[in-house]
Design a protein around this motif. Structure first.
Motif, PDB file in Angstrom:
ATOM      1  N   ARG A 191       6.989  35.858 -15.920  1.00 62.01           N
ATOM      2  CA  ARG A 191       6.391  36.322 -14.850  1.00 62.01           C
ATOM      3  C   ARG A 191       5.255  35.256 -14.495  1.00 62.01           C
ATOM      4  NH1 ARG A 191       3.706  41.364 -17.347  1.00 62.01           N
ATOM      5  NH2 ARG A 191       3.585  40.100 -18.852  1.00 62.01           N
ATOM      6  N   ALA A 192       4.859  34.537 -15.190  1.00 62.78           N
ATOM      7  CA  ALA A 192       4.059  33.427 -14.928  1.00 62.78           C
ATOM      8  C   ALA A 192       4.699  32.430 -14.451  1.00 62.78           C
ATOM      9  CB  ALA A 192       2.990  32.835 -16.167  1.00 62.78           C
ATOM     10  N   LEU A 193       5.833  32.106 -14.818  1.00 58.87           N
ATOM     11  CA  LEU A 193       6.476  30.933 -14.225  1.00 58.87           C
ATOM     12  C   LEU A 193       6.748  31.359 -12.443  1.00 58.87           C
ATOM     13  CD1 LEU A 193       8.879  29.924 -16.973  1.00 58.87           C
ATOM     14  CD2 LEU A 193       7.438  28.339 -15.931  1.00 58.87           C
ATOM     15  N   ALA A 194       7.380  32.818 -12.569  1.00 58.27           N
ATOM     16  CA  ALA A 194       7.610  33.051 -11.066  1.00 58.27           C
ATOM     17  C   ALA A 194       6.413  32.912  -9.970  1.00 58.27           C
ATOM     18  CB  ALA A 194       8.225  34.722 -11.104  1.00 58.27           C
ATOM     19  N   TYR A 195       5.188  33.331 -10.844  1.00 53.92           N
ATOM     20  CA  TYR A 195       3.893  33.531  -9.986  1.00 53.92           C
ATOM     21  C   TYR A 195       3.802  31.741  -9.384  1.00 53.92           C
ATOM     22  CZ  TYR A 195      -1.009  33.023  -8.943  1.00 53.92           C
ATOM     23  OH  TYR A 195      -2.215  32.602  -8.325  1.00 53.92           O
ATOM     24  N   PHE A 196       3.785  30.638 -10.411  1.00 51.08           N
ATOM     25  CA  PHE A 196       3.681  29.470 -10.282  1.00 51.08           C
ATOM     26  C   PHE A 196       4.581  28.964  -9.012  1.00 51.08           C
ATOM     27  CE2 PHE A 196       2.156  29.347 -14.578  1.00 51.08           C
ATOM     28  CZ  PHE A 196       0.876  29.515 -14.346  1.00 51.08           C
ATOM     29  N   GLU A 197       6.048  29.340  -9.245  1.00 47.93           N
ATOM     30  CA  GLU A 197       6.953  28.871  -8.236  1.00 47.93           C
ATOM     31  C   GLU A 197       6.640  29.580  -6.757  1.00 47.93           C
ATOM     32  OE1 GLU A 197      10.616  30.177  -9.990  1.00 47.93           O
ATOM     33  OE2 GLU A 197      10.799  28.310 -11.205  1.00 47.93           O
ATOM     34  N   ARG A 198       6.118  30.585  -6.822  1.00 49.64           N
ATOM     35  CA  ARG A 198       5.722  31.240  -5.747  1.00 49.64           C
ATOM     36  C   ARG A 198       4.390  30.817  -4.918  1.00 49.64           C
ATOM     37  NH1 ARG A 198       6.103  36.044  -8.202  1.00 49.64           N
ATOM     38  NH2 ARG A 198       3.833  36.338  -8.142  1.00 49.64           N
ATOM     39  N   HIS A 199       3.606  30.166  -5.661  1.00 46.67           N
ATOM     40  CA  HIS A 199       2.312  29.491  -5.129  1.00 46.67           C
ATOM     41  C   HIS A 199       2.214  28.003  -5.282  1.00 46.67           C
ATOM     42  CE1 HIS A 199       1.133  33.703  -6.075  1.00 46.67           C
ATOM     43  NE2 HIS A 199       0.366  33.375  -5.031  1.00 46.67           N
ATOM     44  N   GLY A 200       3.371  27.306  -5.129  1.00 41.67           N
ATOM     45  CA  GLY A 200       3.429  25.992  -4.992  1.00 41.67           C
ATOM     46  C   GLY A 200       3.147  24.974  -6.242  1.00 41.67           C
ATOM     47  N   TYR A 201       3.310  25.663  -7.449  1.00 36.21           N
ATOM     48  CA  TYR A 201       3.063  24.731  -8.536  1.00 36.21           C
ATOM     49  C   TYR A 201       4.442  24.171  -9.006  1.00 36.21           C
ATOM     50  CZ  TYR A 201      -1.117  27.193  -9.818  1.00 36.21           C
ATOM     51  OH  TYR A 201      -2.348  27.789  -9.797  1.00 36.21           O
ATOM     52  N   LYS A 202       4.384  23.035  -9.398  1.00 30.79           N
ATOM     53  CA  LYS A 202       5.515  22.182  -9.779  1.00 30.79           C
ATOM     54  C   LYS A 202       6.065  22.638 -11.004  1.00 30.79           C
ATOM     55  CE  LYS A 202       7.720  17.773 -10.328  1.00 30.79           C
ATOM     56  NZ  LYS A 202       7.562  16.272 -10.758  1.00 30.79           N
ATOM     57  N   VAL A 203       7.234  23.228 -11.091  1.00 27.28           N
ATOM     58  CA  VAL A 203       7.580  23.796 -12.467  1.00 27.28           C
ATOM     59  C   VAL A 203       8.997  22.891 -13.045  1.00 27.28           C
ATOM     60  CG1 VAL A 203       8.718  25.705 -13.619  1.00 27.28           C
ATOM     61  CG2 VAL A 203       7.021  26.136 -11.917  1.00 27.28           C
ATOM     62  N   GLU A 204       8.830  22.301 -14.025  1.00 30.55           N
ATOM     63  CA  GLU A 204       9.875  21.688 -14.708  1.00 30.55           C
ATOM     64  C   GLU A 204      10.565  22.375 -15.918  1.00 30.55           C
ATOM     65  OE1 GLU A 204       8.791  17.712 -15.820  1.00 30.55           O
ATOM     66  OE2 GLU A 204       8.796  16.988 -13.787  1.00 30.55           O
ATOM     67  N   SER A 205      11.793  22.541 -15.780  1.00 34.82           N
ATOM     68  CA  SER A 205      12.483  23.531 -16.959  1.00 34.82           C
ATOM     69  C   SER A 205      12.497  22.700 -18.419  1.00 34.82           C
ATOM     70  CB  SER A 205      13.802  23.768 -16.715  1.00 34.82           C
ATOM     71  OG  SER A 205      14.497  24.434 -17.717  1.00 34.82           O
ATOM     72  N   GLY A 206      12.199  23.348 -19.266  1.00 33.34           N
ATOM     73  CA  GLY A 206      12.128  22.669 -20.457  1.00 33.34           C
ATOM     74  C   GLY A 206      13.621  22.452 -21.294  1.00 33.34           C
ATOM     75  N   LYS A 207      14.523  22.846 -20.649  1.00 29.10           N
ATOM     76  CA  LYS A 207      15.932  22.573 -21.011  1.00 29.10           C
ATOM     77  C   LYS A 207      16.652  21.463 -20.816  1.00 29.10           C
ATOM     78  CE  LYS A 207      17.007  27.500 -20.506  1.00 29.10           C
ATOM     79  NZ  LYS A 207      17.956  28.527 -19.825  1.00 29.10           N
ATOM     80  N   ARG A 208      17.081  20.908 -21.877  1.00 30.94           N
ATOM     81  CA  ARG A 208      17.509  19.419 -21.673  1.00 30.94           C
ATOM     82  C   ARG A 208      19.050  19.699 -21.443  1.00 30.94           C
ATOM     83  NH1 ARG A 208      14.097  16.576 -26.169  1.00 30.94           N
ATOM     84  NH2 ARG A 208      12.061  16.629 -25.037  1.00 30.94           N
ATOM     85  N   PRO A 209      19.518  18.720 -20.672  1.00 30.60           N
ATOM     86  CA  PRO A 209      21.246  18.789 -20.352  1.00 30.60           C
ATOM     87  C   PRO A 209      21.903  18.613 -21.628  1.00 30.60           C
ATOM     88  CG  PRO A 209      20.163  16.754 -19.179  1.00 30.60           C
ATOM     89  CD  PRO A 209      18.905  17.829 -19.859  1.00 30.60           C
ATOM     90  N   ARG A 210      23.010  19.218 -21.751  1.00 30.59           N
ATOM     91  CA  ARG A 210      23.883  19.019 -23.172  1.00 30.59           C
ATOM     92  C   ARG A 210      24.822  17.888 -22.863  1.00 30.59           C
ATOM     93  NH1 ARG A 210      26.243  25.041 -24.206  1.00 30.59           N
ATOM     94  NH2 ARG A 210      24.438  26.153 -25.034  1.00 30.59           N
ATOM     95  N   ALA A 211      24.881  17.290 -23.989  1.00 26.71           N
ATOM     96  CA  ALA A 211      25.849  16.324 -23.647  1.00 26.71           C
ATOM     97  C   ALA A 211      27.364  16.709 -23.555  1.00 26.71           C
ATOM     98  CB  ALA A 211      25.604  15.399 -25.064  1.00 26.71           C
ATOM     99  N   LYS A 212      28.013  16.007 -22.944  1.00 24.72           N
ATOM    100  CA  LYS A 212      29.535  16.517 -22.706  1.00 24.72           C
ATOM    101  C   LYS A 212      30.189  16.432 -24.211  1.00 24.72           C
ATOM    102  CE  LYS A 212      29.751  16.065 -17.706  1.00 24.72           C
ATOM    103  NZ  LYS A 212      30.512  15.599 -16.589  1.00 24.72           N
TER     104      LYS A 212
END
Length: 57
Positions: free
Chosen positions: A31-52
């Protein structure tokens, strides 16, 4: 965990239940992440790409 950056550089305080220090914070609250995205905050996902991985036959 996602990292969030405020639109106001250097902001320290609480927004949507998340504590910011020097314009940065971390949370997994959807819910907080959705709020931040709607209000112009920069949100970076904490997930790291998987190695192939290659298939082993």
């Amino acid at each position: 965990m996602a990292k969030i950056y405020t639109p106001v550089k250097g902001f320290t305080g609480n927004v949507a239940g998340v504590d910011f220090v020097n314009g940065e914070a971390e949370t997994d609250d959807p819910r907080a992440l959705a709020y931040f995205e709607r209000h112009g905050y920069k949100v970076e996902s904490g997930k790291r790409p998987r190695a192939k991985t290659e298939a082993v036959e």
